[in-house]
Design a protein around this motif. Structure first.
Motif, PDB file in Angstrom:
ATOM      1  N   ILE A 251     146.889 -30.789 105.174  1.00  0.00           N
ATOM      2  CA  ILE A 251     145.858 -30.520 106.174  1.00  0.00           C
ATOM      3  C   ILE A 251     144.845 -31.651 106.073  1.00  0.00           C
ATOM      4  O   ILE A 251     144.369 -31.968 104.977  1.00  0.00           O
ATOM      5  CB  ILE A 251     145.182 -29.162 105.903  1.00  0.00           C
ATOM      6  CG1 ILE A 251     146.239 -28.053 105.847  1.00  0.00           C
ATOM      7  CG2 ILE A 251     144.107 -28.875 106.952  1.00  0.00           C
ATOM      8  CD1 ILE A 251     145.761 -26.786 105.180  1.00  0.00           C
ATOM      9  N   ARG A 252     144.542 -32.264 107.214  1.00  0.00           N
ATOM     10  CA  ARG A 252     143.622 -33.398 107.213  1.00  0.00           C
ATOM     11  C   ARG A 252     142.531 -33.202 108.260  1.00  0.00           C
ATOM     12  O   ARG A 252     142.758 -32.613 109.310  1.00  0.00           O
ATOM     13  CB  ARG A 252     144.369 -34.689 107.540  1.00  0.00           C
ATOM     14  CG  ARG A 252     145.355 -35.112 106.490  1.00  0.00           C
ATOM     15  CD  ARG A 252     145.963 -36.480 106.828  1.00  0.00           C
ATOM     16  NE  ARG A 252     146.811 -36.917 105.738  1.00  0.00           N
ATOM     17  CZ  ARG A 252     148.137 -36.787 105.722  1.00  0.00           C
ATOM     18  NH1 ARG A 252     148.759 -36.256 106.752  1.00  0.00           N
ATOM     19  NH2 ARG A 252     148.831 -37.215 104.686  1.00  0.00           N
ATOM     20  N   ALA A 253     141.361 -33.724 107.929  1.00  0.00           N
ATOM     21  CA  ALA A 253     140.261 -33.807 108.886  1.00  0.00           C
ATOM     22  C   ALA A 253     139.538 -35.112 108.595  1.00  0.00           C
ATOM     23  O   ALA A 253     139.434 -35.530 107.430  1.00  0.00           O
ATOM     24  CB  ALA A 253     139.317 -32.620 108.749  1.00  0.00           C
ATOM     25  N   ALA A 254     139.077 -35.753 109.629  1.00  0.00           N
ATOM     26  CA  ALA A 254     138.438 -37.059 109.494  1.00  0.00           C
ATOM     27  C   ALA A 254     137.324 -37.030 108.454  1.00  0.00           C
ATOM     28  O   ALA A 254     136.460 -36.162 108.477  1.00  0.00           O
ATOM     29  CB  ALA A 254     137.883 -37.501 110.840  1.00  0.00           C
ATOM     30  N   GLY A 255     137.395 -37.972 107.526  1.00  0.00           N
ATOM     31  CA  GLY A 255     136.352 -38.138 106.528  1.00  0.00           C
ATOM     32  C   GLY A 255     136.411 -37.185 105.353  1.00  0.00           C
ATOM     33  O   GLY A 255     135.529 -37.218 104.498  1.00  0.00           O
ATOM     34  N   LEU A 256     137.426 -36.323 105.296  1.00  0.00           N
ATOM     35  CA  LEU A 256     137.531 -35.349 104.210  1.00  0.00           C
ATOM     36  C   LEU A 256     138.787 -35.598 103.381  1.00  0.00           C
ATOM     37  O   LEU A 256     139.760 -36.160 103.886  1.00  0.00           O
ATOM     38  CB  LEU A 256     137.585 -33.929 104.776  1.00  0.00           C
ATOM     39  CG  LEU A 256     136.354 -33.483 105.554  1.00  0.00           C
ATOM     40  CD1 LEU A 256     136.594 -32.118 106.184  1.00  0.00           C
ATOM     41  CD2 LEU A 256     135.141 -33.442 104.638  1.00  0.00           C
ATOM     42  N   PRO A 257     138.784 -35.134 102.133  1.00  0.00           N
ATOM     43  CA  PRO A 257     140.008 -35.276 101.338  1.00  0.00           C
ATOM     44  C   PRO A 257     141.126 -34.402 101.909  1.00  0.00           C
ATOM     45  O   PRO A 257     140.857 -33.353 102.502  1.00  0.00           O
ATOM     46  CB  PRO A 257     139.606 -34.779  99.940  1.00  0.00           C
ATOM     47  CG  PRO A 257     138.228 -34.264 100.026  1.00  0.00           C
ATOM     48  CD  PRO A 257     137.694 -34.517 101.400  1.00  0.00           C
ATOM     49  N   ASP A 258     142.344 -34.845 101.746  1.00  0.00           N
ATOM     50  CA  ASP A 258     143.493 -34.058 102.180  1.00  0.00           C
ATOM     51  C   ASP A 258     143.540 -32.749 101.406  1.00  0.00           C
ATOM     52  O   ASP A 258     143.167 -32.683 100.233  1.00  0.00           O
ATOM     53  CB  ASP A 258     144.801 -34.821 101.932  1.00  0.00           C
ATOM     54  CG  ASP A 258     144.982 -35.990 102.882  1.00  0.00           C
ATOM     55  OD1 ASP A 258     144.159 -36.157 103.803  1.00  0.00           O
ATOM     56  OD2 ASP A 258     145.964 -36.731 102.696  1.00  0.00           O
ATOM     57  N   LEU A 259     144.023 -31.707 102.067  1.00  0.00           N
ATOM     58  CA  LEU A 259     144.173 -30.396 101.449  1.00  0.00           C
ATOM     59  C   LEU A 259     145.666 -30.059 101.437  1.00  0.00           C
ATOM     60  O   LEU A 259     146.284 -29.931 102.501  1.00  0.00           O
ATOM     61  CB  LEU A 259     143.398 -29.357 102.258  1.00  0.00           C
ATOM     62  CG  LEU A 259     143.349 -27.940 101.739  1.00  0.00           C
ATOM     63  CD1 LEU A 259     142.664 -27.874 100.374  1.00  0.00           C
ATOM     64  CD2 LEU A 259     142.595 -27.060 102.734  1.00  0.00           C
ATOM     65  N   PRO A 260     146.256 -29.931 100.247  1.00  0.00           N
ATOM     66  CA  PRO A 260     147.684 -29.615 100.186  1.00  0.00           C
ATOM     67  C   PRO A 260     147.940 -28.148 100.511  1.00  0.00           C
ATOM     68  O   PRO A 260     147.365 -27.256  99.889  1.00  0.00           O
ATOM     69  CB  PRO A 260     148.061 -29.943  98.739  1.00  0.00           C
ATOM     70  CG  PRO A 260     146.783 -29.792  97.964  1.00  0.00           C
ATOM     71  CD  PRO A 260     145.675 -30.119  98.912  1.00  0.00           C
ATOM     72  N   GLY A 261     148.771 -27.910 101.504  1.00  0.00           N
ATOM     73  CA  GLY A 261     149.068 -26.555 101.926  1.00  0.00           C
ATOM     74  C   GLY A 261     150.530 -26.212 101.755  1.00  0.00           C
ATOM     75  O   GLY A 261     151.382 -27.087 101.567  1.00  0.00           O
ATOM     76  N   THR A 262     150.827 -24.930 101.831  1.00  0.00           N
ATOM     77  CA  THR A 262     152.178 -24.408 101.699  1.00  0.00           C
ATOM     78  C   THR A 262     152.191 -22.980 102.205  1.00  0.00           C
ATOM     79  O   THR A 262     151.178 -22.487 102.711  1.00  0.00           O
ATOM     80  CB  THR A 262     152.647 -24.470 100.224  1.00  0.00           C
ATOM     81  OG1 THR A 262     154.051 -24.239 100.147  1.00  0.00           O
ATOM     82  CG2 THR A 262     151.912 -23.479  99.345  1.00  0.00           C
ATOM     83  N   ALA A 263     153.291 -22.294 102.032  1.00  0.00           N
ATOM     84  CA  ALA A 263     153.371 -20.858 102.303  1.00  0.00           C
ATOM     85  C   ALA A 263     153.060 -20.111 101.008  1.00  0.00           C
ATOM     86  O   ALA A 263     153.091 -20.682  99.911  1.00  0.00           O
ATOM     87  CB  ALA A 263     154.781 -20.493 102.781  1.00  0.00           C
ATOM     88  N   ASP A 264     152.779 -18.831 101.130  1.00  0.00           N
ATOM     89  CA  ASP A 264     152.637 -17.983  99.952  1.00  0.00           C
ATOM     90  C   ASP A 264     153.940 -18.084  99.141  1.00  0.00           C
ATOM     91  O   ASP A 264     155.024 -18.190  99.728  1.00  0.00           O
ATOM     92  CB  ASP A 264     152.406 -16.538 100.423  1.00  0.00           C
ATOM     93  CG  ASP A 264     152.166 -15.591  99.273  1.00  0.00           C
ATOM     94  OD1 ASP A 264     153.155 -15.228  98.596  1.00  0.00           O
ATOM     95  OD2 ASP A 264     151.010 -15.211  99.063  1.00  0.00           O
ATOM     96  N   PRO A 265     153.859 -18.057  97.823  1.00  0.00           N
ATOM     97  CA  PRO A 265     155.092 -18.136  97.022  1.00  0.00           C
ATOM     98  C   PRO A 265     156.141 -17.081  97.397  1.00  0.00           C
ATOM     99  O   PRO A 265     157.335 -17.340  97.293  1.00  0.00           O
ATOM    100  CB  PRO A 265     154.595 -17.944  95.591  1.00  0.00           C
ATOM    101  CG  PRO A 265     153.209 -18.518  95.607  1.00  0.00           C
ATOM    102  CD  PRO A 265     152.665 -18.108  96.965  1.00  0.00           C
ATOM    103  N   THR A 266     155.710 -15.925  97.872  1.00  0.00           N
ATOM    104  CA  THR A 266     156.652 -14.896  98.318  1.00  0.00           C
ATOM    105  C   THR A 266     157.551 -15.427  99.433  1.00  0.00           C
ATOM    106  O   THR A 266     158.702 -15.016  99.562  1.00  0.00           O
ATOM    107  CB  THR A 266     155.881 -13.655  98.842  1.00  0.00           C
ATOM    108  OG1 THR A 266     155.054 -13.165  97.796  1.00  0.00           O
ATOM    109  CG2 THR A 266     156.809 -12.568  99.320  1.00  0.00           C
ATOM    110  N   PHE A 267     157.022 -16.367 100.205  1.00  0.00           N
ATOM    111  CA  PHE A 267     157.754 -16.920 101.347  1.00  0.00           C
ATOM    112  C   PHE A 267     158.222 -18.345 101.051  1.00  0.00           C
ATOM    113  O   PHE A 267     158.252 -19.187 101.937  1.00  0.00           O
ATOM    114  CB  PHE A 267     156.876 -16.866 102.595  1.00  0.00           C
ATOM    115  CG  PHE A 267     156.283 -15.499 102.808  1.00  0.00           C
ATOM    116  CD1 PHE A 267     157.096 -14.417 103.106  1.00  0.00           C
ATOM    117  CD2 PHE A 267     154.926 -15.294 102.657  1.00  0.00           C
ATOM    118  CE1 PHE A 267     156.553 -13.150 103.274  1.00  0.00           C
ATOM    119  CE2 PHE A 267     154.374 -14.031 102.826  1.00  0.00           C
ATOM    120  CZ  PHE A 267     155.190 -12.958 103.129  1.00  0.00           C
ATOM    121  N   HIS A 268     158.541 -18.593  99.797  1.00  0.00           N
ATOM    122  CA  HIS A 268     159.117 -19.855  99.329  1.00  0.00           C
ATOM    123  C   HIS A 268     158.119 -21.013  99.312  1.00  0.00           C
ATOM    124  O   HIS A 268     158.510 -22.167  99.447  1.00  0.00           O
ATOM    125  CB  HIS A 268     160.373 -20.225 100.147  1.00  0.00           C
ATOM    126  CG  HIS A 268     161.365 -19.104 100.196  1.00  0.00           C
ATOM    127  ND1 HIS A 268     162.128 -18.750  99.117  1.00  0.00           N
ATOM    128  CD2 HIS A 268     161.671 -18.230 101.184  1.00  0.00           C
ATOM    129  CE1 HIS A 268     162.881 -17.713  99.435  1.00  0.00           C
ATOM    130  NE2 HIS A 268     162.621 -17.374 100.679  1.00  0.00           N
TER     131      HIS A 268
END
Length: 157
Positions: free
Chosen positions: A34-51
């Motif tokens: 997840i990215r927004a201008a001027g901010l650090p990247d945010l690593p995203g995923t699904a809940d572990p229940t959903f792999h």
């Protein structure tokens, strides 16, 4: 009457292609950035229940974080309006999500448990009552279709 419109933008990039795309349910990763201008990247995923990956943020956590964050900011604002001096604030937010037979799901409720420290403890009753006003002006709480409860916790409890 809209006083002002505010526009927000985020960019999402799926990084979970393991070489086969979505040729099978277990054959692809849920990782994304997840990215927004001027901010650090945010690593995203699904809940572990959903792999998903337990070391990355999932959308359900981010929704709960947005509710908690918005309530805190709204609470601090209304505290100033009521001359309540807040010296510390933490929250332990929890949400309940129901999965449906058709594979869909939705949040049923969220409960915020703010712990507010005050300069003047004699204002505790007023301070606790301000959570309702903060909820009424919180942009995120006003935008969700499930109840957002508040269970203030006294400092030291």
């Amino acid at each position: 009457m809209n006083l002002a419109l505010h526009n927000y933008r985020v960019d999402i990039s799926w990084t979970g292609n393991r070489g086969e795309g979505t040729s099978s349910y277990r054959g692809y990763g849920r990782d994304h950035v997840i990215r927004a201008a001027g901010l650090p990247d945010l690593p995203g995923t699904a809940d572990p229940t959903f792999h998903g990956d337990k070391d990355r943020w999932n959308p359900e956590q981010l929704l709960l974080a947005a509710l908690s964050q918005c309530h805190m900011l709204s609470y601090l604002h209304v505290a100033v309006k009521h001359s309540v001096v807040v010296t510390g604030y933490t929250d332990a937010a929890a949400g309940v999500l129901r999965l449906n037979r058709d594979g869909s799901g939705e949040f049923l409720e969220a409960t915020l448990a703010p712990r507010v420290e005050l300069q003047d403890e004699s204002q505790r009753e007023l301070a606790d009552s301000l959570h309702a006003e903060a909820n009424a002006v919180c942009f995120i709480a006003r935008s969700v279709n499930f109840p957002v409860h508040h269970a203030p916790v006294a400092p030291g409890a």
